[in-house]
Design an enzyme around this catalytic site. Structure first.
Site, mmCIF file in Angstrom:
data_model
loop_
_atom_site.group_PDB
_atom_site.id
_atom_site.type_symbol
_atom_site.label_atom_id
_atom_site.label_comp_id
_atom_site.label_asym_id
_atom_site.label_seq_id
_atom_site.Cartn_x
_atom_site.Cartn_y
_atom_site.Cartn_z
ATOM 1 N N GLU A 168 -9.608 43.900 -36.023
ATOM 2 C CA GLU A 168 -8.690 45.035 -36.217
ATOM 3 C C GLU A 168 -7.306 44.804 -35.634
ATOM 4 O OE1 GLU A 168 -10.399 48.670 -34.831
ATOM 5 O OE2 GLU A 168 -12.024 48.652 -36.287
ATOM 6 N N GLU A 365 -18.426 46.795 -39.035
ATOM 7 C CA GLU A 365 -18.679 47.942 -38.148
ATOM 8 C C GLU A 365 -18.744 49.210 -38.976
ATOM 9 O OE1 GLU A 365 -15.857 48.639 -34.953
ATOM 10 O OE2 GLU A 365 -15.894 46.516 -34.433
HETATM 11 C C1 BG6 Z 1 -13.387 50.127 -33.834
HETATM 12 C C2 BG6 Z 1 -13.487 49.060 -32.789
HETATM 13 O O1 BG6 Z 1 -12.073 50.569 -33.971
HETATM 14 O O2 BG6 Z 1 -14.136 51.260 -33.690
HETATM 15 C C3 BG6 Z 1 -14.503 49.325 -31.726
HETATM 16 O O3 BG6 Z 1 -13.592 47.775 -33.308
HETATM 17 C C4 BG6 Z 1 -14.515 50.781 -31.359
HETATM 18 O O4 BG6 Z 1 -14.268 48.487 -30.643
HETATM 19 C C5 BG6 Z 1 -14.878 51.622 -32.577
HETATM 20 O O5 BG6 Z 1 -15.345 51.080 -30.297
HETATM 21 C C6 BG6 Z 1 -14.782 53.107 -32.332
HETATM 22 O O6 BG6 Z 1 -13.616 53.737 -32.472
HETATM 23 P P1 BG6 Z 1 -12.069 53.527 -32.052
HETATM 24 O O7 BG6 Z 1 -11.608 54.868 -31.601
HETATM 25 O O8 BG6 Z 1 -11.936 52.542 -30.981
HETATM 26 O O9 BG6 Z 1 -11.404 53.121 -33.318
#
Ligand code: BG6
Length: 459
Positions: A168, A365
């Site tokens: 990301e 994810e």
């Molecule tokens: C992703 C991340 O954005 O989403 C994770 O790769 C994270 O590390 C998960 O825990 C949950 O949400 P957020 O708020 O971090 O985007």
């Protein structure tokens, strides 16, 4: 008759985690500090004042966690390496104890019949690089990241075939270098202008490209290489040809898609991104030769999908309009976690249609935070999370049924963990963690997920 929602043979059912969110042991065995250690120590950093200093203590608990995954039937585990465990100063001297930790973990996974999927970077940049040159603000980080990638693949490439460069890009660039406001993610450095923020995005893409080259060049066996993207996903409010075309146009404009998804898969910004950012004077400085470096052949593309926005066709210059969500729209336990299961389906459709990517996709994810409670009987009956994942898995299945190359699904997350700026207040796991005792309790969603894996279908 094949039961409904059956996945193709070989579909990879997995669970995902990230180093800083689970490992703890921040001072163990020569690990150097990361920007998240520093951010957590800052009074305006994490809302709850907590840090990843202990987290799930995965650094010590990993044998039990592997046993738990085995018990649940999870066959694929996505985890990230902590750059500053391996290179405490970000470059230079390698920390043998840090390398050895991941050796043990990888060997333990393989012994349990679980395939390791390694992410090189999930936001925990070495603090030393932030101090030395402002980490992602400098082009230098691309070369240093490639060197780190080389060290990792030389060490683990005999046992690890699945590699992801970066998780990301927008989250540690856009959200880490805010302009005019307190950034919500590390390093929390406020830069001078949006152009400077986009420059950090560009450096991250360059780092992805150079690391991809290093992984291929130094891998002792053929590997499967991907980037993990969290593209913003416009969903057509109804699937008419007009709305679908409108959503696809919106995809080019949305958040960082034009600066991440397009360069990674086409070797250039989306036309809309160029038009919009040129007009605003925000286009970063780019050497012509950078595009070729960024546009590396990828075997697969990881998509982290949690939510999306609705779009419909409109008779205006951009050809679409966003449809705002009503007050009572259902969401789970994050302010942005609106339930939009179709976002998985449209992420893949848009990316394929826009970029012509011919490799496979996987959900790297997906999952949600929920307000979990332990019942007097010691169970966690997270039917809200189960409902959420079931809906998103059905959309993953829809892609398979329509012939899109979907290779797997990784639930976020294996267990409750340090949820960045939210500390431990938000629980994303399918396994509940009692942090005081590091006791893991598989939630109802974990038992259900185990059934899905066993039957290779959405149950
Ligand atoms: C992703 C991340 O954005 O989403 C994770 O790769 C994270 O590390 C998960 O825990 C949950 O949400 P957020 O708020 O971090 O985007």
């Amino acid at each position: 008759m094949t039961p409904s929602y059956s996945f193709p043979d070989g579909f990879q059912w997995g669970a995902a985690t990230a180093s800083y969110q689970i490992e703890g042991a921040i001072h163990a065995d020569g690990r150097g500090p990361s920007v998240w250690d520093t951010f957590c120590a800052h009074k305006h950093g994490v809302k709850t004042g907590e840090s990843g200093a202990v987290a799930c203590d995965f650094y010590h608990q990993w044998p039990n966690d592997i046993a738990l995954m085995k018990q649940l039937g999870i066959k694929h585990f996505r985890f990230s390496l902590a750059w500053s465990r391996i290179l405490p100063q970000g470059t230079g001297a390698v920390n043998e104890a840090g390398l050895a930790f991941y050796d043990q973990l990888i060997d333990g996974l393989l012994e349990a019949g679980i395939t390791p999927h390694v992410t090189l970077f999930h936001w925990d940049s070495p603090q030393a690089l932030e101090d030395r040159y402002g980490s992602w603000r400098s082009r230098q980080i691309a070369d240093d990241f490639a060197e780190y990638a080389k060290i990792c693949v030389q060490r683990y490439g005999d046992r690890v075939q699945h590699w992801m460069t970066i998780n990301e890009v927008p989250c540690f660039t856009m959200l880490g270098y805010g302009v005019g406001a307190q950034p919500c993610h590390a390093p929390g450095t406020i830069v001078d202008s949006m152009k400077d923020v986009w420059q950090t995005v560009h450096h991250a893409m360059l780092a992805h490209g150079k690391a991809a080259q290093a992984l291929r060049a130094y891998a002792p066996q053929p590997l499967r290489l991907s980037l993990v993207d969290n593209a913003a996903v416009p969903v057509p409010v109804s699937e008419t040809p007009e709305n679908i075309a409108a959503a696809q146009r919106a995809f080019q404009d949305a958040w960082c898609n034009g600066a991440v998804t397009y360069p990674a898969l086409t070797g250039g910004y989306s036309p809309q991104f160029i038009t919009n950012k040129s007009a605003a004077g925000e286009l970063p400085d780019i050497a012509d030769s950078d595009w070729k470096i960024i546009h590396q052949p990828l075997d697969s593309y990881g998509i982290n999908i949690y939510s999306g926005g609705y779009v419909r066709a409109a008779d205006n210059a951009q050809g679409y309009s966003d449809v705002p969500l009503p007050q009572g729209y259902p969401r789970l336990d994050m302010p942005w976690l609106n339930i939009v299961p179709e976002s998985i389906y449209w992420a893949v459709r848009h990316i394929q249609a826009e970029t012509g990517f011919t490799g496979d996709f996987f959900v790297s994810e997906n999952g949600c935070a929920a307000q979990d409670e332990i019942t007097p009987e010691g169970e966690v009956l997270d039917l809200d999370r189960l409902m959420f994942i079931r809906q998103y898995l059905r959309q993953t299945h829809r892609l398979c049924a329509e012939g899109y190359p979907m290779s797997g699904y990784f639930v976020w997350s294996l267990m409750d963990n340090f949820e960045w700026a939210w500390g431990y207040a938000k629980r994303f796991g399918i396994v509940y963690n009692i942090y005081e005792t590091q006791t893991r309790i598989p939630k109802q969603s974990a038992h259900w997920y185990a059934d899905c894996i066993r039957h290779n279908r959405v149950m």
